[in-house]
Design a protein around this motif. Structure first.
Motif, mmCIF file in Angstrom:
data_model
loop_
_atom_site.group_PDB
_atom_site.id
_atom_site.type_symbol
_atom_site.label_atom_id
_atom_site.label_comp_id
_atom_site.label_asym_id
_atom_site.label_seq_id
_atom_site.Cartn_x
_atom_site.Cartn_y
_atom_site.Cartn_z
ATOM 1 N N TYR A 136 -10.742 -4.384 8.780
ATOM 2 C CA TYR A 136 -9.392 -3.690 8.597
ATOM 3 C C TYR A 136 -8.695 -4.073 7.460
ATOM 4 O O TYR A 136 -7.971 -3.487 6.609
ATOM 5 C CB TYR A 136 -8.276 -4.266 9.765
ATOM 6 C CG TYR A 136 -8.762 -3.606 11.173
ATOM 7 C CD1 TYR A 136 -8.696 -2.504 11.382
ATOM 8 C CD2 TYR A 136 -9.707 -4.682 11.845
ATOM 9 C CE1 TYR A 136 -9.115 -1.893 12.895
ATOM 10 C CE2 TYR A 136 -10.054 -4.358 13.368
ATOM 11 C CZ TYR A 136 -9.799 -2.872 13.444
ATOM 12 O OH TYR A 136 -10.281 -2.352 14.662
ATOM 13 N N HIS A 137 -9.302 -4.979 6.612
ATOM 14 C CA HIS A 137 -8.738 -5.580 5.287
ATOM 15 C C HIS A 137 -9.270 -4.485 4.365
ATOM 16 O O HIS A 137 -8.781 -4.095 3.322
ATOM 17 C CB HIS A 137 -9.178 -6.814 5.010
ATOM 18 C CG HIS A 137 -8.695 -7.502 3.750
ATOM 19 N ND1 HIS A 137 -9.249 -8.504 3.232
ATOM 20 C CD2 HIS A 137 -7.964 -7.020 2.693
ATOM 21 C CE1 HIS A 137 -8.810 -8.827 2.045
ATOM 22 N NE2 HIS A 137 -7.811 -7.797 1.648
ATOM 23 N N THR A 138 -10.592 -4.264 4.525
ATOM 24 C CA THR A 138 -11.382 -3.034 3.736
ATOM 25 C C THR A 138 -10.660 -2.034 3.767
ATOM 26 O O THR A 138 -10.475 -1.212 2.822
ATOM 27 C CB THR A 138 -12.951 -3.047 3.979
ATOM 28 O OG1 THR A 138 -13.557 -4.477 4.178
ATOM 29 C CG2 THR A 138 -13.562 -2.042 3.439
ATOM 30 N N LEU A 139 -10.379 -1.271 4.935
ATOM 31 C CA LEU A 139 -9.648 -0.240 5.185
ATOM 32 C C LEU A 139 -8.274 -0.253 4.544
ATOM 33 O O LEU A 139 -8.019 0.722 3.801
ATOM 34 C CB LEU A 139 -9.357 0.217 6.592
ATOM 35 C CG LEU A 139 -8.691 1.023 6.962
ATOM 36 C CD1 LEU A 139 -9.472 2.665 6.676
ATOM 37 C CD2 LEU A 139 -8.527 1.319 8.677
ATOM 38 N N SER A 140 -7.499 -1.271 4.700
ATOM 39 C CA SER A 140 -6.027 -1.426 4.153
ATOM 40 C C SER A 140 -6.226 -1.217 2.589
ATOM 41 O O SER A 140 -5.509 -0.777 1.973
ATOM 42 C CB SER A 140 -5.622 -2.607 4.423
ATOM 43 O OG SER A 140 -5.198 -2.828 5.650
ATOM 44 N N LEU A 141 -7.031 -2.252 2.125
ATOM 45 C CA LEU A 141 -7.536 -2.120 0.440
ATOM 46 C C LEU A 141 -7.930 -0.634 0.018
ATOM 47 O O LEU A 141 -7.291 -0.074 -0.931
ATOM 48 C CB LEU A 141 -8.696 -2.931 -0.043
ATOM 49 C CG LEU A 141 -8.447 -4.567 0.095
ATOM 50 C CD1 LEU A 141 -9.738 -5.019 -0.024
ATOM 51 C CD2 LEU A 141 -7.535 -4.674 -0.629
ATOM 52 N N SER A 142 -8.657 0.087 0.789
ATOM 53 C CA SER A 142 -8.990 1.413 0.634
ATOM 54 C C SER A 142 -7.763 2.437 0.393
ATOM 55 O O SER A 142 -7.508 3.233 -0.290
ATOM 56 C CB SER A 142 -10.123 1.980 1.216
ATOM 57 O OG SER A 142 -9.703 2.095 2.676
ATOM 58 N N VAL A 143 -6.940 2.085 1.380
ATOM 59 C CA VAL A 143 -5.607 3.017 1.537
ATOM 60 C C VAL A 143 -4.847 2.773 0.301
ATOM 61 O O VAL A 143 -4.186 3.785 -0.168
ATOM 62 C CB VAL A 143 -4.956 2.754 2.913
ATOM 63 C CG1 VAL A 143 -3.620 3.284 2.852
ATOM 64 C CG2 VAL A 143 -5.809 3.224 4.357
ATOM 65 N N ARG A 144 -4.893 1.685 -0.048
ATOM 66 C CA ARG A 144 -4.010 1.348 -1.168
ATOM 67 C C ARG A 144 -4.379 2.003 -2.437
ATOM 68 O O ARG A 144 -3.795 2.622 -3.206
ATOM 69 C CB ARG A 144 -3.890 -0.265 -1.393
ATOM 70 C CG ARG A 144 -3.310 -0.721 -2.660
ATOM 71 C CD ARG A 144 -1.589 -0.289 -2.508
ATOM 72 N NE ARG A 144 -0.728 -0.806 -3.863
ATOM 73 C CZ ARG A 144 -0.231 -1.828 -3.997
ATOM 74 N NH1 ARG A 144 0.126 -2.462 -3.029
ATOM 75 N NH2 ARG A 144 0.512 -1.885 -5.278
ATOM 76 N N LEU A 145 -5.467 2.061 -2.816
ATOM 77 C CA LEU A 145 -6.220 2.692 -3.689
ATOM 78 C C LEU A 145 -5.949 4.149 -3.689
ATOM 79 O O LEU A 145 -5.592 4.949 -4.740
ATOM 80 C CB LEU A 145 -7.713 2.472 -3.834
ATOM 81 C CG LEU A 145 -8.137 0.992 -4.453
ATOM 82 C CD1 LEU A 145 -9.540 0.772 -4.429
ATOM 83 C CD2 LEU A 145 -7.416 0.725 -5.896
ATOM 84 N N LEU A 146 -6.165 4.783 -2.375
ATOM 85 C CA LEU A 146 -5.822 6.353 -2.061
ATOM 86 C C LEU A 146 -4.415 6.482 -2.499
ATOM 87 O O LEU A 146 -4.268 7.578 -3.059
ATOM 88 C CB LEU A 146 -6.334 6.524 -0.890
ATOM 89 C CG LEU A 146 -7.582 6.560 -0.405
ATOM 90 C CD1 LEU A 146 -7.975 6.434 1.193
ATOM 91 C CD2 LEU A 146 -8.323 8.141 -0.733
ATOM 92 N N VAL A 147 -3.543 5.850 -2.092
ATOM 93 C CA VAL A 147 -2.217 5.915 -2.397
ATOM 94 C C VAL A 147 -1.735 5.944 -3.972
ATOM 95 O O VAL A 147 -1.323 7.049 -4.240
ATOM 96 C CB VAL A 147 -1.336 4.979 -1.623
ATOM 97 C CG1 VAL A 147 0.446 5.045 -2.047
ATOM 98 C CG2 VAL A 147 -1.268 5.304 -0.145
ATOM 99 N N GLU A 148 -2.251 4.904 -4.271
ATOM 100 C CA GLU A 148 -2.121 4.795 -6.065
ATOM 101 C C GLU A 148 -2.651 5.962 -6.485
ATOM 102 O O GLU A 148 -2.023 6.583 -7.713
ATOM 103 C CB GLU A 148 -2.447 3.547 -6.419
ATOM 104 C CG GLU A 148 -1.798 2.388 -5.828
ATOM 105 C CD GLU A 148 -2.327 1.088 -6.276
ATOM 106 O OE1 GLU A 148 -3.475 1.016 -6.916
ATOM 107 O OE2 GLU A 148 -1.804 -0.156 -6.039
ATOM 108 N N GLU A 149 -3.776 6.386 -6.488
ATOM 109 C CA GLU A 149 -4.411 7.415 -7.215
ATOM 110 C C GLU A 149 -4.149 8.857 -6.498
ATOM 111 O O GLU A 149 -4.310 9.766 -7.539
ATOM 112 C CB GLU A 149 -6.143 7.170 -7.075
ATOM 113 C CG GLU A 149 -6.921 8.032 -8.103
ATOM 114 C CD GLU A 149 -6.439 8.156 -9.479
ATOM 115 O OE1 GLU A 149 -6.534 9.249 -10.041
ATOM 116 O OE2 GLU A 149 -6.136 6.997 -10.123
ATOM 117 N N VAL A 150 -4.099 9.286 -5.532
ATOM 118 C CA VAL A 150 -3.768 10.445 -4.913
ATOM 119 C C VAL A 150 -2.623 10.833 -4.201
ATOM 120 O O VAL A 150 -1.658 11.564 -4.583
ATOM 121 C CB VAL A 150 -4.906 10.687 -3.870
ATOM 122 C CG1 VAL A 150 -4.905 12.090 -3.373
ATOM 123 C CG2 VAL A 150 -6.190 10.713 -4.620
#
Length: 150
Positions: A61-75
């Protein structure tokens, strides 16, 4: 919305977007897990060293949360996103360890107008998270509701 806003009509099926990278520290792994997933393999380096993983690993879930953060910032910060409507096929393929650098990319599978609301549409994307060795550690599919251009 301003002129930089990305609407449904601006999103092309088949496009792949690289969403940046993040490096995960042992302290971040433990801090997240203590709050949200307090298993010893995530919170106790000594116990984790005696596990099948032979060391501390991040909660999925940490990995998932980190990926969501990058998705929000970039896309997603530029997209006219109304809401997420679901994630499917979440798979954790390999453990994430302290010091790993994760790279996130999303590929647009399909975009389509909403059947129930002509002012909105649905974006279906496949998201992949790879570590610094190119090993896929997480994959999932996401669907979100996005505004259409007036």
């Amino acid at each position: 919305m301003d002129s930089d806003t990305v609407y449904l009509e601006d999103i092309s099926a088949g496009a792949t977007i690289h969403c940046g990278e993040v490096t995960v520290s042992a302290d971040e792994i433990v801090e997240f897990a203590q709050q949200f997933d307090p298993l010893p393999i995530h919170t106790d380096p000594e116990a984790a060293s005696e596990s099948r993983y032979e060391g501390l690993i991040a909660s999925g879930y940490h990995t998932l949360s980190l990926s969501v953060r990058l998705l929000v910032e970039e896309v997603r910060s530029d997209r006219a996103v109304i809401a997420g409507i679901g994630i499917d096929n979440v798979r954790w393929h390999a453990p994430v360890r302290p010091g790993d650098t994760l790279a996130v990319e999303t590929t647009i599978v399909e975009t389509r107008p909403s059947e129930s609301d002509p002012t909105t549409g649905i974006v279906h994307e496949e998201i992949s998270v790879l570590n610094q060795s190119g090993t896929e550690v997480l994959s999932l599919e996401n669907r979100e509701l996005v505004e259409r251009r007036e």
